[in-house]
Design an enzyme around this catalytic site. Structure first.
Site, PDB file in Angstrom:
ATOM      1  N   GLY A  11       0.773  -1.245   0.000  1.00  0.00           N
ATOM      2  CA  GLY A  11       0.000   0.000   0.000  1.00  0.00           C
ATOM      3  C   GLY A  11       0.799   1.287   0.000  1.00  0.00           C
ATOM      4  O   GLY A  11       0.316   2.312   0.497  1.00  0.00           O
ATOM      5  N   ASN A 106      -5.614   2.954 -12.799  1.00  0.00           N
ATOM      6  CA  ASN A 106      -4.601   2.013 -12.314  1.00  0.00           C
ATOM      7  C   ASN A 106      -3.220   2.622 -12.494  1.00  0.00           C
ATOM      8  O   ASN A 106      -2.996   3.432 -13.386  1.00  0.00           O
ATOM      9  CB  ASN A 106      -4.687   0.702 -13.125  1.00  0.00           C
ATOM     10  CG  ASN A 106      -3.678  -0.333 -12.642  1.00  0.00           C
ATOM     11  OD1 ASN A 106      -3.507  -0.531 -11.440  1.00  0.00           O
ATOM     12  ND2 ASN A 106      -2.994  -0.988 -13.571  1.00  0.00           N
ATOM     13  N   HIS A 108       0.694   1.333 -13.177  1.00  0.00           N
ATOM     14  CA  HIS A 108       1.457   0.148 -13.593  1.00  0.00           C
ATOM     15  C   HIS A 108       2.938   0.520 -13.643  1.00  0.00           C
ATOM     16  O   HIS A 108       3.289   1.577 -14.183  1.00  0.00           O
ATOM     17  CB  HIS A 108       0.965  -0.326 -14.965  1.00  0.00           C
ATOM     18  CG  HIS A 108       1.643  -1.572 -15.413  1.00  0.00           C
ATOM     19  ND1 HIS A 108       1.353  -2.807 -14.878  1.00  0.00           N
ATOM     20  CD2 HIS A 108       2.637  -1.785 -16.322  1.00  0.00           C
ATOM     21  CE1 HIS A 108       2.123  -3.722 -15.440  1.00  0.00           C
ATOM     22  NE2 HIS A 108       2.903  -3.128 -16.315  1.00  0.00           N
ATOM     23  N   LEU A 143      -6.004  -6.249 -20.319  1.00  0.00           N
ATOM     24  CA  LEU A 143      -5.028  -6.220 -19.223  1.00  0.00           C
ATOM     25  C   LEU A 143      -4.041  -5.061 -19.417  1.00  0.00           C
ATOM     26  O   LEU A 143      -3.328  -5.021 -20.424  1.00  0.00           O
ATOM     27  CB  LEU A 143      -4.260  -7.561 -19.164  1.00  0.00           C
ATOM     28  CG  LEU A 143      -3.146  -7.618 -18.126  1.00  0.00           C
ATOM     29  CD1 LEU A 143      -3.702  -7.599 -16.714  1.00  0.00           C
ATOM     30  CD2 LEU A 143      -2.268  -8.842 -18.338  1.00  0.00           C
ATOM     31  N   ASP A 144      -4.018  -4.140 -18.464  1.00  0.00           N
ATOM     32  CA  ASP A 144      -3.129  -2.970 -18.508  1.00  0.00           C
ATOM     33  C   ASP A 144      -3.251  -2.231 -19.839  1.00  0.00           C
ATOM     34  O   ASP A 144      -2.265  -1.677 -20.349  1.00  0.00           O
ATOM     35  CB  ASP A 144      -1.665  -3.395 -18.252  1.00  0.00           C
ATOM     36  CG  ASP A 144      -1.483  -3.989 -16.861  1.00  0.00           C
ATOM     37  OD1 ASP A 144      -2.143  -3.524 -15.922  1.00  0.00           O
ATOM     38  OD2 ASP A 144      -0.691  -4.937 -16.726  1.00  0.00           O
ATOM     39  N   GLN A 172       8.622   7.464  -8.454  1.00  0.00           N
ATOM     40  CA  GLN A 172       7.887   8.227  -9.479  1.00  0.00           C
ATOM     41  C   GLN A 172       6.396   7.882  -9.454  1.00  0.00           C
ATOM     42  O   GLN A 172       5.554   8.749  -9.686  1.00  0.00           O
ATOM     43  CB  GLN A 172       8.477   7.980 -10.872  1.00  0.00           C
ATOM     44  CG  GLN A 172       9.908   8.438 -11.010  1.00  0.00           C
ATOM     45  CD  GLN A 172      10.111   9.887 -10.586  1.00  0.00           C
ATOM     46  OE1 GLN A 172       9.320  10.770 -10.933  1.00  0.00           O
ATOM     47  NE2 GLN A 172      11.160  10.133  -9.811  1.00  0.00           N
ATOM     48  N   GLU A 173       6.081   6.616  -9.149  1.00  0.00           N
ATOM     49  CA  GLU A 173       4.663   6.242  -9.026  1.00  0.00           C
ATOM     50  C   GLU A 173       3.984   7.126  -7.990  1.00  0.00           C
ATOM     51  O   GLU A 173       2.866   7.599  -8.181  1.00  0.00           O
ATOM     52  CB  GLU A 173       4.542   4.772  -8.589  1.00  0.00           C
ATOM     53  CG  GLU A 173       4.990   3.769  -9.627  1.00  0.00           C
ATOM     54  CD  GLU A 173       4.769   2.328  -9.158  1.00  0.00           C
ATOM     55  OE1 GLU A 173       3.725   2.030  -8.562  1.00  0.00           O
ATOM     56  OE2 GLU A 173       5.667   1.501  -9.400  1.00  0.00           O
TER      57      GLU A 173
HETATM   58  C1  GAR Z   1       3.297  -0.916  -7.474  1.00  0.00           C
HETATM   59  O1  GAR Z   1       4.594  -0.917  -8.004  1.00  0.00           O
HETATM   60  C2  GAR Z   1       2.267  -0.912  -8.582  1.00  0.00           C
HETATM   61  O2  GAR Z   1       2.660  -0.153  -9.692  1.00  0.00           O
HETATM   62  C3  GAR Z   1       2.207  -2.377  -8.925  1.00  0.00           C
HETATM   63  O3  GAR Z   1       2.244  -3.025  -7.689  1.00  0.00           O
HETATM   64  C4  GAR Z   1       2.987  -2.240  -6.772  1.00  0.00           C
HETATM   65  C5  GAR Z   1       2.138  -2.037  -5.538  1.00  0.00           C
HETATM   66  O4  GAR Z   1       2.882  -1.387  -4.548  1.00  0.00           O
HETATM   67  N1  GAR Z   1       1.019  -2.691  -9.655  1.00  0.00           N
HETATM   68  C6  GAR Z   1       0.980  -3.576 -10.633  1.00  0.00           C
HETATM   69  O5  GAR Z   1       1.945  -4.246 -10.981  1.00  0.00           O
HETATM   70  C7  GAR Z   1      -0.377  -3.736 -11.295  1.00  0.00           C
HETATM   71  N2  GAR Z   1      -0.246  -4.351 -12.575  1.00  0.00           N
HETATM   72  P1  GAR Z   1       2.128  -0.697  -3.336  1.00  0.00           P
HETATM   73  O6  GAR Z   1       1.191  -1.753  -2.729  1.00  0.00           O
HETATM   74  O7  GAR Z   1       3.252  -0.351  -2.390  1.00  0.00           O
HETATM   75  O8  GAR Z   1       1.398   0.499  -3.845  1.00  0.00           O
END
Ligand code: GAR
Length: 201
Positions: A11, A106, A108, A143-144, A172-173
């Site tokens: 999370g 979402n 990714h 998907l994505d 960066q996310e």
């Molecule tokens: C993140 O890196 C997100 O981009 C990825 O899972 C991680 C979750 O981290 N999502 C995917 O791969 C979806 N296809 P978080 O629980 O710390 O946010």
């Protein structure tokens, strides 16, 4: 705007969203955090901030449809207007997609359409890319595959491992996801086919 966040794991993107709301950057409210994993740390993070945190056990439902109907019940009860997926590892089915058409986002950890699916950072690293990154997109049945809202690049360094690269992508996310959600909340996104137009404020 009431936002529901679907999670499966630690999370950190949820935390970035909570922080953006608490520091006033994002004018929205997280009305529910729903996890398909009982001990996901994301649930803990939500509770610490007084946010409704719900574990819905997929094993208790005979199909994806039945499972998503239960998720939907929670979201409707909390008046969720937007769903954001933050490390939610289930592929969405038609129940949620139809109920929240063009209202699901979402993040990714790759520059889509390259490296969709699981372990995207490792896929990119193993492929030998020189530039990696992350993408925020609308969710549709592919998907994505939905229309792209925002992307950010991360350079791959000579001494990177897939893990150090994933860490830098994650930084960066945490920046672009709140930015993209803010654009949605401000009603500044327009989907035009494959493209997303961003209106000036
Ligand atoms: C993140 O890196 C997100 O981009 C990825 O899972 C991680 C979750 O981290 N999502 C995917 O791969 C979806 N296809 P978080 O629980 O710390 O946010």
């Amino acid at each position: 705007m009431n936002i529901a966040v679907l999670v499966s794991g630690r999370g950190s993107n949820l935390q970035a969203m909570i922080d953006s709301i608490e520091n006033g950057y994002l004018k929205a409210r997280i009305c529910a955090v729903v996890s398909d994993i009982g001990d996901a740390y994301a649930l803990e993070r939500a509770r610490k901030h007084g946010i409704e945190a719900v574990f819905i056990d997929p094993e208790k439902y005979s199909s994806k449809d039945m499972y998503e109907k239960q998720v939907l019940t929670v979201l409707k009860k909390q008046n969720a207007e937007l769903i954001i997926l933050a490390g939610y590892m289930k592929i969405l089915g038609k129940t949620l997609l139809q109920s929240y058409k063009d209202r699901i986002l979402n993040i990714h950890p790759a520059l889509l359409p390259a490296f969709a699916g699981l372990h995207a950072q490792k896929q990119a690293f193993d492929h030998g890319v020189k530039v990696a990154g992350c993408t925020v997109h609308f969710v549709d049945e592919k998907l994505d595959g939905g229309a792209i809202i925002m992307q950010r690049c991360v350079e791959v360094k000579e001494d990177d491992t897939d893990e150090t690269l994933a860490d830098r992508i994650l930084e960066q996310e945490h920046k672009i996801y709140p930015e993209a959600v803010k654009l949605f909340v401000e009603n500044r996104l327009r989907i035009e086919g494959r493209k997303v137009k961003i209106l000036r404020s």
